[in-house]
Design a protein around this motif. Structure first.
Motif, PDB file in Angstrom:
ATOM      1  N   LEU A   4       0.620  -1.031   0.240  1.00 27.97           N
ATOM      2  CA  LEU A   4       0.073   0.267  -0.136  1.00 27.97           C
ATOM      3  C   LEU A   4       0.590   0.569   0.039  1.00 27.97           C
ATOM      4  CD1 LEU A   4      -2.969  -1.031   2.230  1.00 27.97           C
ATOM      5  CD2 LEU A   4      -2.886  -0.797   0.325  1.00 27.97           C
ATOM      6  N   LYS A   5       1.824   1.296   0.667  1.00 29.27           N
ATOM      7  CA  LYS A   5       3.230   2.478   0.859  1.00 29.27           C
ATOM      8  C   LYS A   5       3.582   2.331  -0.799  1.00 29.27           C
ATOM      9  CE  LYS A   5       6.727   4.202   3.792  1.00 29.27           C
ATOM     10  NZ  LYS A   5       7.750   3.869   4.558  1.00 29.27           N
ATOM     11  N   ARG A   6       3.828   1.403  -1.280  1.00 30.87           N
ATOM     12  CA  ARG A   6       4.415   1.595  -2.414  1.00 30.87           C
ATOM     13  C   ARG A   6       3.848   2.354  -3.390  1.00 30.87           C
ATOM     14  NH1 ARG A   6       6.464  -1.398  -5.754  1.00 30.87           N
ATOM     15  NH2 ARG A   6       5.146  -3.749  -4.820  1.00 30.87           N
ATOM     16  N   SER A   7       2.119   1.323  -3.763  1.00 32.93           N
ATOM     17  CA  SER A   7       1.396   1.795  -4.607  1.00 32.93           C
ATOM     18  C   SER A   7       0.465   2.954  -4.320  1.00 32.93           C
ATOM     19  CB  SER A   7       0.039   1.166  -5.063  1.00 32.93           C
ATOM     20  OG  SER A   7      -0.263   0.711  -3.478  1.00 32.93           O
ATOM     21  N   ASN A   8       0.278   3.317  -3.283  1.00 30.34           N
ATOM     22  CA  ASN A   8      -0.570   4.745  -2.963  1.00 30.34           C
ATOM     23  C   ASN A   8      -1.874   4.238  -3.399  1.00 30.34           C
ATOM     24  OD1 ASN A   8       0.063   7.100  -1.477  1.00 30.34           O
ATOM     25  ND2 ASN A   8      -0.030   8.375  -3.782  1.00 30.34           N
ATOM     26  N   GLY A   9      -2.541   3.398  -3.044  1.00 30.28           N
ATOM     27  CA  GLY A   9      -3.632   3.084  -3.231  1.00 30.28           C
ATOM     28  C   GLY A   9      -3.629   3.066  -4.731  1.00 30.28           C
ATOM     29  N   ASP A  10      -2.816   3.440  -6.065  1.00 29.59           N
ATOM     30  CA  ASP A  10      -3.162   2.862  -7.400  1.00 29.59           C
ATOM     31  C   ASP A  10      -3.573   1.836  -8.299  1.00 29.59           C
ATOM     32  OD1 ASP A  10      -2.314   5.911  -7.792  1.00 29.59           O
ATOM     33  OD2 ASP A  10       0.153   5.262  -8.548  1.00 29.59           O
ATOM     34  N   VAL A  11      -4.327   1.139  -8.581  1.00 32.88           N
ATOM     35  CA  VAL A  11      -4.585   0.220  -8.918  1.00 32.88           C
ATOM     36  C   VAL A  11      -4.563   0.605 -10.901  1.00 32.88           C
ATOM     37  CG1 VAL A  11      -6.366  -2.129  -9.180  1.00 32.88           C
ATOM     38  CG2 VAL A  11      -5.507  -0.624  -7.106  1.00 32.88           C
ATOM     39  N   LEU A  12      -3.671  -0.775 -11.487  1.00 34.30           N
ATOM     40  CA  LEU A  12      -3.645  -0.051 -13.360  1.00 34.30           C
ATOM     41  C   LEU A  12      -3.817  -2.124 -13.655  1.00 34.30           C
ATOM     42  CD1 LEU A  12      -0.454   1.447 -13.235  1.00 34.30           C
ATOM     43  CD2 LEU A  12      -2.733   2.327 -13.425  1.00 34.30           C
ATOM     44  N   PRO A  13      -5.184  -1.941 -14.797  1.00 27.53           N
ATOM     45  CA  PRO A  13      -4.616  -2.694 -15.079  1.00 27.53           C
ATOM     46  C   PRO A  13      -3.730  -3.280 -15.712  1.00 27.53           C
ATOM     47  CG  PRO A  13      -6.787  -0.936 -16.507  1.00 27.53           C
ATOM     48  CD  PRO A  13      -5.366  -0.696 -15.160  1.00 27.53           C
ATOM     49  N   PRO A  14      -3.782  -4.574 -15.916  1.00 26.26           N
ATOM     50  CA  PRO A  14      -2.300  -5.691 -16.053  1.00 26.26           C
ATOM     51  C   PRO A  14      -1.544  -5.408 -17.689  1.00 26.26           C
ATOM     52  CG  PRO A  14      -3.634  -6.814 -15.055  1.00 26.26           C
ATOM     53  CD  PRO A  14      -4.728  -5.352 -15.599  1.00 26.26           C
ATOM     54  N   ALA A  15      -2.689  -4.664 -18.697  1.00 28.10           N
ATOM     55  CA  ALA A  15      -1.844  -4.162 -20.327  1.00 28.10           C
ATOM     56  C   ALA A  15      -1.105  -2.993 -19.577  1.00 28.10           C
ATOM     57  CB  ALA A  15      -3.192  -3.838 -21.181  1.00 28.10           C
ATOM     58  N   MET A  16      -1.180  -2.056 -18.863  1.00 31.42           N
ATOM     59  CA  MET A  16      -1.432  -0.845 -18.523  1.00 31.42           C
ATOM     60  C   MET A  16       0.072  -0.145 -17.536  1.00 31.42           C
ATOM     61  SD  MET A  16      -4.910   1.854 -18.701  1.00 31.42           S
ATOM     62  CE  MET A  16      -3.240   3.102 -18.156  1.00 31.42           C
ATOM     63  N   ALA A  17      -0.055  -2.068 -16.795  1.00 34.69           N
ATOM     64  CA  ALA A  17       1.407  -1.088 -15.508  1.00 34.69           C
ATOM     65  C   ALA A  17       2.879  -1.686 -15.942  1.00 34.69           C
ATOM     66  CB  ALA A  17       0.492  -2.696 -14.392  1.00 34.69           C
ATOM     67  N   ASP A  18       3.695  -1.043 -15.086  1.00 33.03           N
ATOM     68  CA  ASP A  18       4.920  -1.549 -15.433  1.00 33.03           C
ATOM     69  C   ASP A  18       4.889  -3.267 -15.149  1.00 33.03           C
ATOM     70  OD1 ASP A  18       7.607  -1.656 -15.127  1.00 33.03           O
ATOM     71  OD2 ASP A  18       8.055   0.419 -14.183  1.00 33.03           O
ATOM     72  N   PRO A  19       6.059  -3.643 -16.531  1.00 31.51           N
ATOM     73  CA  PRO A  19       5.920  -5.227 -15.497  1.00 31.51           C
ATOM     74  C   PRO A  19       6.863  -5.404 -14.515  1.00 31.51           C
ATOM     75  CG  PRO A  19       6.832  -4.322 -17.537  1.00 31.51           C
ATOM     76  CD  PRO A  19       6.099  -3.623 -17.012  1.00 31.51           C
ATOM     77  N   ASP A  20       7.770  -4.204 -13.814  1.00 33.48           N
ATOM     78  CA  ASP A  20       8.656  -4.345 -13.364  1.00 33.48           C
ATOM     79  C   ASP A  20       8.131  -4.201 -11.778  1.00 33.48           C
ATOM     80  OD1 ASP A  20      10.906  -5.107 -14.842  1.00 33.48           O
ATOM     81  OD2 ASP A  20      11.553  -3.706 -15.643  1.00 33.48           O
ATOM     82  N   TYR A  21       7.037  -2.944 -11.802  1.00 33.51           N
ATOM     83  CA  TYR A  21       6.326  -2.711 -10.398  1.00 33.51           C
ATOM     84  C   TYR A  21       5.436  -2.205 -10.958  1.00 33.51           C
ATOM     85  CZ  TYR A  21      11.865  -1.398  -9.572  1.00 33.51           C
ATOM     86  OH  TYR A  21      12.777  -1.028  -9.419  1.00 33.51           O
ATOM     87  N   PRO A  22       4.650  -3.814 -10.990  1.00 30.90           N
ATOM     88  CA  PRO A  22       2.713  -3.436 -10.779  1.00 30.90           C
ATOM     89  C   PRO A  22       2.319  -3.737 -10.142  1.00 30.90           C
ATOM     90  CG  PRO A  22       4.125  -5.747 -11.111  1.00 30.90           C
ATOM     91  CD  PRO A  22       5.237  -5.319 -11.493  1.00 30.90           C
ATOM     92  N   PHE A  23       1.855  -2.494 -10.249  1.00 32.36           N
ATOM     93  CA  PHE A  23       0.292  -2.090  -9.269  1.00 32.36           C
ATOM     94  C   PHE A  23      -0.740  -2.518  -9.312  1.00 32.36           C
ATOM     95  CE2 PHE A  23       3.228   1.291  -8.135  1.00 32.36           C
ATOM     96  CZ  PHE A  23       3.955   0.524  -7.268  1.00 32.36           C
ATOM     97  N   THR A  24      -1.574  -3.667  -9.563  1.00 29.80           N
ATOM     98  CA  THR A  24      -2.314  -4.439 -10.485  1.00 29.80           C
ATOM     99  C   THR A  24      -3.335  -4.739  -8.926  1.00 29.80           C
ATOM    100  OG1 THR A  24      -1.132  -6.759 -11.076  1.00 29.80           O
ATOM    101  CG2 THR A  24      -1.245  -4.905 -12.199  1.00 29.80           C
ATOM    102  N   ALA A  25      -2.941  -5.026  -7.246  1.00 29.08           N
ATOM    103  CA  ALA A  25      -3.144  -6.160  -6.487  1.00 29.08           C
ATOM    104  C   ALA A  25      -4.817  -5.560  -6.131  1.00 29.08           C
ATOM    105  CB  ALA A  25      -2.489  -6.313  -5.673  1.00 29.08           C
ATOM    106  N   ARG A  26      -5.754  -6.063  -6.198  1.00 27.30           N
ATOM    107  CA  ARG A  26      -7.284  -5.612  -5.759  1.00 27.30           C
ATOM    108  C   ARG A  26      -7.415  -6.119  -4.621  1.00 27.30           C
ATOM    109  NH1 ARG A  26     -10.165  -2.754  -9.736  1.00 27.30           N
ATOM    110  NH2 ARG A  26      -8.787  -3.804 -11.825  1.00 27.30           N
ATOM    111  N   THR A  27      -6.468  -7.358  -4.426  1.00 27.23           N
ATOM    112  CA  THR A  27      -7.180  -7.213  -2.855  1.00 27.23           C
ATOM    113  C   THR A  27      -5.611  -7.432  -1.988  1.00 27.23           C
ATOM    114  OG1 THR A  27      -7.121  -9.997  -3.724  1.00 27.23           O
ATOM    115  CG2 THR A  27      -9.089  -9.029  -3.702  1.00 27.23           C
ATOM    116  N   PHE A  28      -5.786  -8.365  -0.559  1.00 25.26           N
ATOM    117  CA  PHE A  28      -4.798  -8.473   0.545  1.00 25.26           C
ATOM    118  C   PHE A  28      -3.859  -9.582  -0.313  1.00 25.26           C
ATOM    119  CE2 PHE A  28      -6.313  -6.941   4.531  1.00 25.26           C
ATOM    120  CZ  PHE A  28      -6.356  -5.732   4.246  1.00 25.26           C
TER     121      PHE A  28
END
Length: 251
Positions: free
Chosen positions: A60-84
Motif C-alpha cells: 500500500l505504501k508503494r502503490s499509494n492506492g493506485d490500481v492499474l490494468p495488467p496491460a498498463m502496468a509497469d512489468p517490473d513494478y506492477p500495481f495491479t493488486a485488488r485484494t490482500f
C-alpha cells in the motif's frame, strides 16, 4: 422430497457457505483506495499474521492506492493488486527482486572500492568541521574595525575537510568528490575537491560551501549531527605525483 433432491440442496448450501467463508477470509479483502485511512480494513489486517500484514502495508505504501490494468502496468513494478492476497504476492515478488538488485549494486560497489583502494591509501580524507557562518565569515572577510554589517541571523553551511598525503611522494595535483551520509545513508553534503601541491605526508584543510546560499533547515540540522553518526564516501578521481606518475579512478 426425494433423497437426491435433499442431497443437492445440502451440497448447494455447503458450497454457498464455502464461497461466503472464502470471501470473508482476510486474503479476499479489497484494498482501500485511500491508503491514509485504513480503519475500514483494520479488522481484516489484524487477522493476518505479522509478516503478511507487513507485506500488505508495504504494498500500500508503494502503490499509494493506485490500481492499474495488467496491460498498463509497469512489468517490473506492477500495481495491479485488488485484494490482500494479491498484494501479498506482489510485495513478496518486489522484495525478492529488490534484494537481487541490492546484491548486484553492492557487488559493483565492492569492486569499485577495491579499485579505488590505492588512491584512498595515497590520499586520505577526513571530516574536520561543520559550521554555520555568516556570509562574510564564509568568504573569509575579516572584521577590520570599520562599520559592521548588521547580522540578520542568516547562516551559510561550510564544511571543512582535511586532505592528507600518505603516499610518501610529493603530489602536484589531486581532485575528487566526497559525500557525507548520515546513519540512514542519506546524503547530507557533497563537494568536489581540488588541491594543487601537497608534499609527502603533509595535510591541507579544504573548505566547501556556497557563501551566497542560506543554509536550509536540513543543512542546519546536519551541522548539529553527532560526528560518529556520519560516514564519508571519498572518491579520489586523479592524483598526479611530482615524478610524473599518476593514479586514476576507474570510470
Amino acid at each position: 422430497m426425494r433423497f437426491t433432491t435433499q442431497a443437492l440442496i445440502v451440497a448447494a448450501a455447503l458450497a454457498a457457505l464455502g464461497i461466503y467463508g472464502a470471501v470473508r477470509q482476510p486474503y479476499g479483502t479489497l484494498l482501500p483506495m485511500d491508503v491514509g485511512d485504513l480503519s475500514e480494513v483494520q479488522p481484516q489486517l489484524d487477522r493476518l499474521d505479522e509478516d503478511e500484514r507487513a507485506l500488505v502495508l508495504g504494498y500500500l505504501k508503494r502503490s499509494n492506492g493506485d490500481v492499474l490494468p495488467p496491460a498498463m502496468a509497469d512489468p517490473d513494478y506492477p500495481f495491479t493488486a485488488r485484494t490482500f492476497g494479491e498484494a501479498i504476492e506482489l510485495q513478496k515478488r518486489y522484495l525478492r527482486e529488490q534484494a537481487e538488485r541490492d546484491a548486484a549494486v553492492a557487488q559493483r560497489q565492492a569492486e569499485r572500492d577495491r579499485l579505488l583502494e590505492p588512491l584512498r591509501e595515497a590520499l586520505a580524507l577526513g571530516l574536520l568541521r561543520r559550521e554555520l557562518l555568516t556570509s562574510d565569515e564564509a568568504l573569509g572577510i575579516a572584521d577590520t574595525g570599520g562599520a559592521k554589517r548588521a547580522d540578520d541571523g542568516t547562516r551559510v553551511l561550510v564544511v571543512t575537510y582535511r586532505l592528507s598525503n600518505r603516499s610518501g611522494r610529493d603530489i602536484v595535483s589531486a581532485k575528487g568528490s566526497v559525500d557525507v551520509r548520515d546513519a540512514d545513508g542519506r546524503r547530507r553534503a557533497h563537494c568536489w575537491l581540488e588541491q594543487d601541491a601537497l608534499e609527502a605526508f603533509a595535510s591541507a584543510d579544504l573548505r566547501c560551501g556556497n557563501a551566497m546560499r542560506t543554509a536550509d533547515p536540513d543543512e542546519r540540522a546536519f551541522a548539529e549531527l553527532a560526528a560518529d553518526s556520519l560516514r564519508l564516501d571519498w572518491e579520489p578521481a586523479e592524483i598526479v605525483f611530482a615524478d610524473g606518475s599518476r593514479l586514476t579512478a576507474p570510470r
